[in-house]
Scaffold this motif. Structure first.
Motif, PDB file in Angstrom:
ATOM      1  N   LEU A  13       0.827  -1.202   0.000  1.00  0.00           N
ATOM      2  CA  LEU A  13       0.000   0.000   0.000  1.00  0.00           C
ATOM      3  C   LEU A  13       0.867   1.260   0.000  1.00  0.00           C
ATOM      4  CD1 LEU A  13      -2.797  -1.143   2.457  1.00  0.00           C
ATOM      5  CD2 LEU A  13      -2.884  -1.052  -0.039  1.00  0.00           C
ATOM      6  N   ALA A  14       1.994   1.204   0.688  1.00  0.00           N
ATOM      7  CA  ALA A  14       2.911   2.345   0.666  1.00  0.00           C
ATOM      8  C   ALA A  14       3.453   2.589  -0.741  1.00  0.00           C
ATOM      9  CB  ALA A  14       4.069   2.121   1.649  1.00  0.00           C
ATOM     10  N   TYR A  15       3.804   1.517  -1.453  1.00  0.00           N
ATOM     11  CA  TYR A  15       4.346   1.669  -2.809  1.00  0.00           C
ATOM     12  C   TYR A  15       3.339   2.333  -3.748  1.00  0.00           C
ATOM     13  CZ  TYR A  15       7.587  -1.960  -1.060  1.00  0.00           C
ATOM     14  OH  TYR A  15       8.483  -2.697  -0.334  1.00  0.00           O
ATOM     15  N   LEU A  16       2.057   2.163  -3.468  1.00  0.00           N
ATOM     16  CA  LEU A  16       1.038   2.770  -4.325  1.00  0.00           C
ATOM     17  C   LEU A  16       1.078   4.297  -4.297  1.00  0.00           C
ATOM     18  CD1 LEU A  16      -2.041   0.440  -3.684  1.00  0.00           C
ATOM     19  CD2 LEU A  16      -0.599   0.533  -5.723  1.00  0.00           C
ATOM     20  N   THR A  17       1.706   4.874  -3.278  1.00  0.00           N
ATOM     21  CA  THR A  17       1.822   6.341  -3.231  1.00  0.00           C
ATOM     22  C   THR A  17       2.700   6.865  -4.354  1.00  0.00           C
ATOM     23  OG1 THR A  17       3.729   6.318  -1.716  1.00  0.00           O
ATOM     24  CG2 THR A  17       1.520   6.335  -0.728  1.00  0.00           C
ATOM     25  N   ARG A  18       3.506   6.003  -4.967  1.00  0.00           N
ATOM     26  CA  ARG A  18       4.379   6.412  -6.084  1.00  0.00           C
ATOM     27  C   ARG A  18       3.771   6.081  -7.448  1.00  0.00           C
ATOM     28  NH1 ARG A  18       9.564   7.336  -3.858  1.00  0.00           N
ATOM     29  NH2 ARG A  18       9.194   8.002  -1.703  1.00  0.00           N
ATOM     30  N   SER A  19       2.546   5.592  -7.466  1.00  0.00           N
ATOM     31  CA  SER A  19       1.822   5.289  -8.713  1.00  0.00           C
ATOM     32  C   SER A  19       2.565   4.360  -9.654  1.00  0.00           C
ATOM     33  CB  SER A  19       1.455   6.590  -9.447  1.00  0.00           C
ATOM     34  OG  SER A  19       0.598   7.382  -8.665  1.00  0.00           O
ATOM     35  N   PRO A  20       3.011   3.201  -9.170  1.00  0.00           N
ATOM     36  CA  PRO A  20       3.612   2.229 -10.091  1.00  0.00           C
ATOM     37  C   PRO A  20       2.562   1.712 -11.064  1.00  0.00           C
ATOM     38  CG  PRO A  20       3.138   1.193  -7.981  1.00  0.00           C
ATOM     39  CD  PRO A  20       2.852   2.662  -7.799  1.00  0.00           C
ATOM     40  N   ALA A  21       3.018   1.164 -12.179  1.00  0.00           N
ATOM     41  CA  ALA A  21       2.080   0.625 -13.159  1.00  0.00           C
ATOM     42  C   ALA A  21       1.425  -0.655 -12.657  1.00  0.00           C
ATOM     43  CB  ALA A  21       2.805   0.362 -14.472  1.00  0.00           C
ATOM     44  N   GLN A  22       2.199  -1.478 -11.944  1.00  0.00           N
ATOM     45  CA  GLN A  22       1.700  -2.780 -11.517  1.00  0.00           C
ATOM     46  C   GLN A  22       2.515  -3.271 -10.330  1.00  0.00           C
ATOM     47  OE1 GLN A  22       1.796  -5.748 -14.582  1.00  0.00           O
ATOM     48  NE2 GLN A  22       1.211  -7.437 -13.228  1.00  0.00           N
ATOM     49  N   ILE A  23       1.840  -3.909  -9.374  1.00  0.00           N
ATOM     50  CA  ILE A  23       2.504  -4.605  -8.277  1.00  0.00           C
ATOM     51  C   ILE A  23       1.994  -6.035  -8.255  1.00  0.00           C
ATOM     52  CG2 ILE A  23       2.904  -4.753  -5.796  1.00  0.00           C
ATOM     53  CD1 ILE A  23       2.394  -1.776  -5.576  1.00  0.00           C
ATOM     54  N   ASP A  24       2.902  -6.982  -8.429  1.00  0.00           N
ATOM     55  CA  ASP A  24       2.590  -8.387  -8.206  1.00  0.00           C
ATOM     56  C   ASP A  24       3.126  -8.759  -6.831  1.00  0.00           C
ATOM     57  OD1 ASP A  24       1.315  -9.539 -10.626  1.00  0.00           O
ATOM     58  OD2 ASP A  24       3.138  -8.792 -11.599  1.00  0.00           O
ATOM     59  N   ALA A  25       2.229  -9.134  -5.923  1.00  0.00           N
ATOM     60  CA  ALA A  25       2.607  -9.488  -4.558  1.00  0.00           C
ATOM     61  C   ALA A  25       2.433 -10.985  -4.370  1.00  0.00           C
ATOM     62  CB  ALA A  25       1.745  -8.724  -3.557  1.00  0.00           C
ATOM     63  N   VAL A  26       3.486 -11.656  -3.920  1.00  0.00           N
ATOM     64  CA  VAL A  26       3.430 -13.103  -3.735  1.00  0.00           C
ATOM     65  C   VAL A  26       3.615 -13.438  -2.261  1.00  0.00           C
ATOM     66  CG1 VAL A  26       4.406 -13.456  -6.039  1.00  0.00           C
ATOM     67  CG2 VAL A  26       5.914 -13.509  -4.054  1.00  0.00           C
ATOM     68  N   ASP A  27       3.034 -14.541  -1.847  1.00  0.00           N
ATOM     69  CA  ASP A  27       3.253 -15.030  -0.486  1.00  0.00           C
ATOM     70  C   ASP A  27       2.897 -16.499  -0.416  1.00  0.00           C
ATOM     71  OD1 ASP A  27       3.142 -15.219   2.584  1.00  0.00           O
ATOM     72  OD2 ASP A  27       3.649 -13.116   2.253  1.00  0.00           O
ATOM     73  N   LEU A  28       3.636 -17.245   0.405  1.00  0.00           N
ATOM     74  CA  LEU A  28       3.359 -18.655   0.612  1.00  0.00           C
ATOM     75  C   LEU A  28       2.360 -18.886   1.739  1.00  0.00           C
ATOM     76  CD1 LEU A  28       6.970 -20.139   0.293  1.00  0.00           C
ATOM     77  CD2 LEU A  28       5.189 -19.948  -1.457  1.00  0.00           C
ATOM     78  N   ASN A  29       2.040 -17.838   2.485  1.00  0.00           N
ATOM     79  CA  ASN A  29       1.178 -17.956   3.656  1.00  0.00           C
ATOM     80  C   ASN A  29      -0.234 -17.502   3.299  1.00  0.00           C
ATOM     81  OD1 ASN A  29      -0.216 -17.057   6.119  1.00  0.00           O
ATOM     82  ND2 ASN A  29       1.693 -17.564   7.151  1.00  0.00           N
ATOM     83  N   THR A  30      -1.196 -18.404   3.407  1.00  0.00           N
ATOM     84  CA  THR A  30      -2.557 -18.073   2.999  1.00  0.00           C
ATOM     85  C   THR A  30      -3.196 -17.023   3.906  1.00  0.00           C
ATOM     86  OG1 THR A  30      -3.335 -20.008   4.228  1.00  0.00           O
ATOM     87  CG2 THR A  30      -2.990 -20.270   1.874  1.00  0.00           C
ATOM     88  N   ALA A  31      -2.779 -16.953   5.169  1.00  0.00           N
ATOM     89  CA  ALA A  31      -3.301 -15.906   6.052  1.00  0.00           C
ATOM     90  C   ALA A  31      -2.849 -14.534   5.571  1.00  0.00           C
ATOM     91  CB  ALA A  31      -2.836 -16.150   7.487  1.00  0.00           C
ATOM     92  N   HIS A  32      -1.615 -14.434   5.099  1.00  0.00           N
ATOM     93  CA  HIS A  32      -1.138 -13.164   4.561  1.00  0.00           C
ATOM     94  C   HIS A  32      -1.878 -12.791   3.272  1.00  0.00           C
ATOM     95  CE1 HIS A  32       2.978 -13.718   6.759  1.00  0.00           C
ATOM     96  NE2 HIS A  32       2.009 -13.336   7.572  1.00  0.00           N
ATOM     97  N   ILE A  33      -2.179 -13.790   2.465  1.00  0.00           N
ATOM     98  CA  ILE A  33      -2.982 -13.530   1.266  1.00  0.00           C
ATOM     99  C   ILE A  33      -4.325 -12.919   1.666  1.00  0.00           C
ATOM    100  CG2 ILE A  33      -4.197 -14.606  -0.668  1.00  0.00           C
ATOM    101  CD1 ILE A  33      -1.242 -14.596  -1.153  1.00  0.00           C
ATOM    102  N   ALA A  34      -4.976 -13.515   2.657  1.00  0.00           N
ATOM    103  CA  ALA A  34      -6.278 -13.017   3.111  1.00  0.00           C
ATOM    104  C   ALA A  34      -6.165 -11.616   3.684  1.00  0.00           C
ATOM    105  CB  ALA A  34      -6.866 -13.967   4.155  1.00  0.00           C
ATOM    106  N   LEU A  35      -5.088 -11.338   4.418  1.00  0.00           N
ATOM    107  CA  LEU A  35      -4.909 -10.011   5.005  1.00  0.00           C
ATOM    108  C   LEU A  35      -4.685  -8.964   3.917  1.00  0.00           C
ATOM    109  CD1 LEU A  35      -4.585  -8.121   7.400  1.00  0.00           C
ATOM    110  CD2 LEU A  35      -2.191  -8.859   7.584  1.00  0.00           C
TER     111      LEU A  35
END
Length: 414
Positions: free
Chosen positions: A78-100
């Motif tokens: 969410l912090a990176y969105l303040t710089r208006s990137p074109a795209q953010i791909d966020a990966v995680d192996l933890n399903t709880a983090h995905i849900a959060l």
């Protein structure tokens, strides 16, 4: 693009075992790895514990950049969105983090106002947050994410109701910090009293007189000598071995040094990581600096850009393997490489190098001080990157989260 791709619904995490297991199951080390993996299937980080302000400065993050990052608690994305990137791909192996992460993105987009977002993620004890979830967020979430947040515990309470109390006291990290407070109080120390300090000098005095002596206690040294003692920090056995090399051979000395940086190197009003560690909450609005996504001045831009994020339940290397050559500008690996074998590191950097656009930058952190790459990835891969050693030391010194031994910046060589 906030849709989690078809790798979900949430399932038991077969990816995590591949990342953590390095020893036979019935060996002592193997049992420790499997206990960590079991604990890591639940929520670990209610907030991220890396400083996204340092990330953005180190990456020279700018409008139009294409980013691949590990998601963790999602504050960084969410912090990176303040710089208006074109795209953010966020990966995680933890399903709880995905849900959060999906919950945070939905909250930014669908809660009526910034004040509602702050009540949900910035305050403790807002009993109406679960009502706001039901009214504004649940209808916008996919079925798997709803199942996660609406699952009931043995008392019949839905998981989302943790936001009615203090979400940041949950997860392995929240429980670890709570355990630290209780341990300190056994010796008559209340860590939250450091917030009464009005300058760095008085912060240091409190640390040296109150907090530092706790790490000299025999019981504390004995507890911290066990690798399982740091599972609450999300530190697996292999990373424990790396972390301990930066001290005098005892984990008590390492954690004492890291806590000293957190307590003494930055004014408390400027460091929300210290607030979480010592007060187990964020500062109230006007009381101190907040994470970028909870700062009023960033709200409109983050909300506008939220649809530029895609969240994936997959590991970093697998995601990059699906991308075209020269298609990524910025990579954020957090401390994930501390977990990796040499084969895994080489596979990762093969894909990083293939997908890196001209001028690409990679940042990561390590438990120990030195970069993990020299001597472990092939010379032909390493030769295609320039290590910004002096800048890396500077960024590490200014990282307010204070828990890591090193910050590292690599740039794609021309």
């Amino acid at each position: 693009m906030t849709d989690v791709s078809s790798e979900l619904p949430f399932r038991r995490n077969r990816h995590l075992g591949k990342a953590v297991y390095q020893n036979r199951a019935l060996s002592r080390a193997g049992l420790s790895e499997r206990l960590f993996a079991l604990l890591f299937t639940g929520l670990v980080y209610p907030q991220i514990w890396e400083d996204p302000d340092i990330d953005m400065e180190a990456m020279e993050l700018a409008e139009g950049h294409r980013i691949v990052t590990i998601a963790s608690g999602g504050c960084n994305i969410l912090a990176y969105l303040t710089r208006s990137p074109a795209q953010i791909d966020a990966v995680d192996l933890n399903t709880a983090h995905i849900a959060l992460n999906k919950l945070k993105l939905a909250a930014v987009t669908h809660l009526p106002a910034q004040a509602d977002l702050f009540r949900f993620f910035g305050e403790a004890g807002t009993s109406t947050n679960s009502v706001a979830y039901d009214r504004f967020l649940a209808p916008k979430l996919d079925a798997a994410t709803r199942r996660y947040w609406e699952k009931r515990n043995l008392r019949g309470r839905r998981r989302i109701e943790t936001f009615n109390r203090n979400f940041y006291q949950t997860g392995l990290l929240g429980l670890f910090i709570t355990a630290g407070h209780r341990a300190a109080k056994l010796y008559g120390v209340d860590p939250s009293r450091i917030l009464q300090a009005n300058d760095i000098e008085s912060q240091r005095r409190f640390f040296e007189e109150e907090l530092a002596p706790v790490f000299e206690k025999r019981l504390m040294k004995m507890i911290l000598s066990r690798k399982s003692s740091l599972f609450g920090l999300g530190i697996p056995p292999a990373q424990y071995d790396s972390l301990i090399t930066s001290g005098d051979g005892t984990m008590a000395s390492v954690l004492k040094a890291r806590l000293e940086k957190l307590a003494c190197d930055f004014p408390l009003k400027d460091n929300y990581f210290a607030w979480q560690a010592f007060a187990r909450r964020y500062p109230a609005q006007g009381e101190g600096t907040l994470p970028a996504y909870l700062d009023k001045q960033n709200y409109d831009k983050i909300r506008t850009n939220a649809d530029r994020v895609a969240v994936h339940h997959i590991n970093f290397t697998e995601l990059l393997a699906k991308k075209p050559a020269a298609s990524v500008d910025r990579y954020i690996l957090l401390d994930a490489q501390d977990w990796m074998t040499d084969d895994q590191l080489n596979a990762l950097w093969t894909e990083v190098t293939r997908t890196a656009a001209p001028g690409a930058r990679v940042i990561f952190r390590t438990a120990a001080e030195d970069s993990v790459l020299p001597g472990r990835i092939s010379e032909s891969l390493l030769a295609q990157w320039r290590y910004a050693e002096e800048d890396s030391r500077n960024f590490h010194a200014r990282d307010r989260s204070a828990i890591y031994g090193g910050f590292h910046l690599y740039e794609k060589a021309a």
